[in-house]
Scaffold this motif. Sequence first.
Motif, PDB file in Angstrom:
ATOM      1  N   PRO A  32       0.852  -1.211  -0.066  1.00  0.00           N
ATOM      2  CA  PRO A  32       0.040   0.029  -0.167  1.00  0.00           C
ATOM      3  C   PRO A  32       0.722   1.161   0.057  1.00  0.00           C
ATOM      4  O   PRO A  32       1.844   1.300   0.759  1.00  0.00           O
ATOM      5  CB  PRO A  32      -0.834  -0.092   1.171  1.00  0.00           C
ATOM      6  N   LEU A  33       0.534   2.379  -0.833  1.00  0.00           N
ATOM      7  CA  LEU A  33       1.181   3.371  -0.951  1.00  0.00           C
ATOM      8  C   LEU A  33       0.454   4.598  -0.213  1.00  0.00           C
ATOM      9  O   LEU A  33      -0.979   4.698  -0.330  1.00  0.00           O
ATOM     10  CB  LEU A  33       1.454   3.934  -2.326  1.00  0.00           C
ATOM     11  N   ASP A  34       0.942   5.659   0.383  1.00  0.00           N
ATOM     12  CA  ASP A  34       0.549   6.723   1.043  1.00  0.00           C
ATOM     13  C   ASP A  34      -0.070   7.847  -0.149  1.00  0.00           C
ATOM     14  O   ASP A  34       0.240   7.390  -1.372  1.00  0.00           O
ATOM     15  CB  ASP A  34       1.218   7.382   2.058  1.00  0.00           C
ATOM     16  N   PRO A  35      -0.649   8.797   0.138  1.00  0.00           N
ATOM     17  CA  PRO A  35      -1.176   9.909  -0.772  1.00  0.00           C
ATOM     18  C   PRO A  35      -0.116  10.495  -1.793  1.00  0.00           C
ATOM     19  O   PRO A  35      -0.240  10.713  -2.877  1.00  0.00           O
ATOM     20  CB  PRO A  35      -1.922  10.748   0.061  1.00  0.00           C
ATOM     21  N   THR A  36       1.374  10.245  -1.217  1.00  0.00           N
ATOM     22  CA  THR A  36       2.366  10.697  -1.921  1.00  0.00           C
ATOM     23  C   THR A  36       2.964   9.865  -2.833  1.00  0.00           C
ATOM     24  O   THR A  36       3.885  10.127  -3.596  1.00  0.00           O
ATOM     25  CB  THR A  36       3.301  11.370  -1.074  1.00  0.00           C
ATOM     26  N   GLY A  37       2.386   8.453  -2.717  1.00  0.00           N
ATOM     27  CA  GLY A  37       2.985   7.454  -3.533  1.00  0.00           C
ATOM     28  C   GLY A  37       3.923   6.744  -3.046  1.00  0.00           C
ATOM     29  O   GLY A  37       4.947   5.882  -3.676  1.00  0.00           O
ATOM     30  N   GLN A  38       4.343   6.858  -1.544  1.00  0.00           N
ATOM     31  CA  GLN A  38       5.412   6.146  -0.791  1.00  0.00           C
ATOM     32  C   GLN A  38       4.690   5.121   0.007  1.00  0.00           C
ATOM     33  O   GLN A  38       3.567   5.215   0.294  1.00  0.00           O
ATOM     34  CB  GLN A  38       6.168   7.376  -0.025  1.00  0.00           C
ATOM     35  N   PRO A  39       5.428   4.147   0.115  1.00  0.00           N
ATOM     36  CA  PRO A  39       4.937   2.796   0.835  1.00  0.00           C
ATOM     37  C   PRO A  39       5.064   3.522   2.537  1.00  0.00           C
ATOM     38  O   PRO A  39       5.745   4.246   2.892  1.00  0.00           O
ATOM     39  CB  PRO A  39       6.069   1.840   0.989  1.00  0.00           C
ATOM     40  N   TYR A  40       3.768   3.009   3.300  1.00  0.00           N
ATOM     41  CA  TYR A  40       3.768   3.345   4.602  1.00  0.00           C
ATOM     42  C   TYR A  40       5.037   2.312   5.370  1.00  0.00           C
ATOM     43  O   TYR A  40       5.261   1.156   4.606  1.00  0.00           O
ATOM     44  CB  TYR A  40       2.453   2.777   4.994  1.00  0.00           C
ATOM     45  N   PRO A  41       5.244   2.720   6.476  1.00  0.00           N
ATOM     46  CA  PRO A  41       6.336   1.921   7.209  1.00  0.00           C
ATOM     47  C   PRO A  41       5.883   0.454   7.102  1.00  0.00           C
ATOM     48  O   PRO A  41       6.803  -0.374   7.314  1.00  0.00           O
ATOM     49  CB  PRO A  41       6.573   2.721   8.553  1.00  0.00           C
ATOM     50  N   PHE A  42       4.740  -0.031   7.390  1.00  0.00           N
ATOM     51  CA  PHE A  42       4.332  -1.443   7.561  1.00  0.00           C
ATOM     52  C   PHE A  42       3.950  -1.989   6.255  1.00  0.00           C
ATOM     53  O   PHE A  42       3.344  -3.175   6.338  1.00  0.00           O
ATOM     54  CB  PHE A  42       3.107  -1.342   8.415  1.00  0.00           C
ATOM     55  N   ARG A  76      -6.061   2.002  -1.222  1.00  0.00           N
ATOM     56  CA  ARG A  76      -4.726   2.524  -1.506  1.00  0.00           C
ATOM     57  C   ARG A  76      -4.288   2.024  -2.848  1.00  0.00           C
ATOM     58  O   ARG A  76      -4.212   0.744  -2.894  1.00  0.00           O
ATOM     59  CB  ARG A  76      -3.858   2.357  -0.372  1.00  0.00           C
ATOM     60  N   ASP A  77      -3.704   2.878  -3.818  1.00  0.00           N
ATOM     61  CA  ASP A  77      -2.643   2.357  -4.830  1.00  0.00           C
ATOM     62  C   ASP A  77      -1.700   1.644  -4.078  1.00  0.00           C
ATOM     63  O   ASP A  77      -1.557   1.667  -2.870  1.00  0.00           O
ATOM     64  CB  ASP A  77      -2.162   3.543  -5.414  1.00  0.00           C
ATOM     65  N   ARG A  78      -0.951   0.615  -4.817  1.00  0.00           N
ATOM     66  CA  ARG A  78      -0.165  -0.410  -4.298  1.00  0.00           C
ATOM     67  C   ARG A  78       0.883  -0.697  -5.252  1.00  0.00           C
ATOM     68  O   ARG A  78       0.479  -0.673  -6.551  1.00  0.00           O
ATOM     69  CB  ARG A  78      -0.547  -1.353  -3.695  1.00  0.00           C
ATOM     70  N   LEU A  79       2.066  -0.958  -4.635  1.00  0.00           N
ATOM     71  CA  LEU A  79       3.192  -1.682  -5.749  1.00  0.00           C
ATOM     72  C   LEU A  79       2.885  -3.179  -5.815  1.00  0.00           C
ATOM     73  O   LEU A  79       2.715  -3.793  -4.699  1.00  0.00           O
ATOM     74  CB  LEU A  79       4.484  -1.331  -5.203  1.00  0.00           C
ATOM     75  N   VAL A  80       2.610  -3.758  -7.022  1.00  0.00           N
ATOM     76  CA  VAL A  80       2.627  -5.229  -6.994  1.00  0.00           C
ATOM     77  C   VAL A  80       3.605  -5.504  -7.955  1.00  0.00           C
ATOM     78  O   VAL A  80       3.319  -5.228  -9.348  1.00  0.00           O
ATOM     79  CB  VAL A  80       1.009  -5.408  -7.715  1.00  0.00           C
ATOM     80  N   ASN A  81       4.231  -6.425  -7.811  1.00  0.00           N
ATOM     81  CA  ASN A  81       5.564  -6.976  -8.427  1.00  0.00           C
ATOM     82  C   ASN A  81       6.301  -5.661  -9.182  1.00  0.00           C
ATOM     83  O   ASN A  81       6.544  -5.907 -10.385  1.00  0.00           O
ATOM     84  CB  ASN A  81       4.901  -7.822  -9.510  1.00  0.00           C
ATOM     85  N   GLY A  82       6.514  -4.702  -8.472  1.00  0.00           N
ATOM     86  CA  GLY A  82       7.363  -3.763  -9.006  1.00  0.00           C
ATOM     87  C   GLY A  82       6.496  -2.550  -9.738  1.00  0.00           C
ATOM     88  O   GLY A  82       7.087  -1.544 -10.341  1.00  0.00           O
ATOM     89  N   THR A  83       5.348  -2.665  -9.916  1.00  0.00           N
ATOM     90  CA  THR A  83       4.443  -1.937 -10.976  1.00  0.00           C
ATOM     91  C   THR A  83       3.395  -1.250 -10.032  1.00  0.00           C
ATOM     92  O   THR A  83       2.963  -1.773  -8.896  1.00  0.00           O
ATOM     93  CB  THR A  83       3.728  -2.747 -11.860  1.00  0.00           C
TER      94      THR A  83
END
Length: 171
Positions: A32-42, A76-83
């Motif tokens: 899961p990505l935060d509103p700025t597109g960065q992963p949350y710490p968890f 939340r937008d998310r990274l999935v397999n690097g995408t």
Amino acid sequence: SLLPGLAASAGAHGVDLVSRAFGGCGLLTGVPLDPTGQPYPFSQACNDSRPGWQSQSVQDVQPDVVIWLGAAWDERDRLVNGTDAQIGTVAGNRTFLQLIDQSAQRLTATGARLVFVTAAPDRGSQLAADPSRNPRLAELNRLLRLYAAFHQIQVVDLAPIICPGATPACP
């Protein structure tokens, strides 16, 4: 958050209700990505734990019905397999439908029936304050309904119950 009311109602009807809620993580994999597109710490820990947690939960409980209520983090937008999978885009929605399917398969692996509970509009929080959240929640609800229609899954819509009139300023 719904457990106390559901447990009381279920008990009154002779139904055992067991919660396997896991705060801070949704039901979908991906980071899961935060509103700025960065992963949350968890975020990575959530991604890594979902498959085993879901599989073990249904093995332990052997439920007849699994209630899916995971929108708090699943929109939340998310990274999935690097995408970067962005909800509301054609490619992102395709990925979200795949993630829904993967979780649904795990949650019904012991033969349980699945019920989707949609998310009501959200006013935000300190951790996830984001004005674009309600359109993403609506899109996630749309994807859950679409998936449900193709897989004969019952959908319970919380918005008319929690927010009669479906106004964006739901309290």
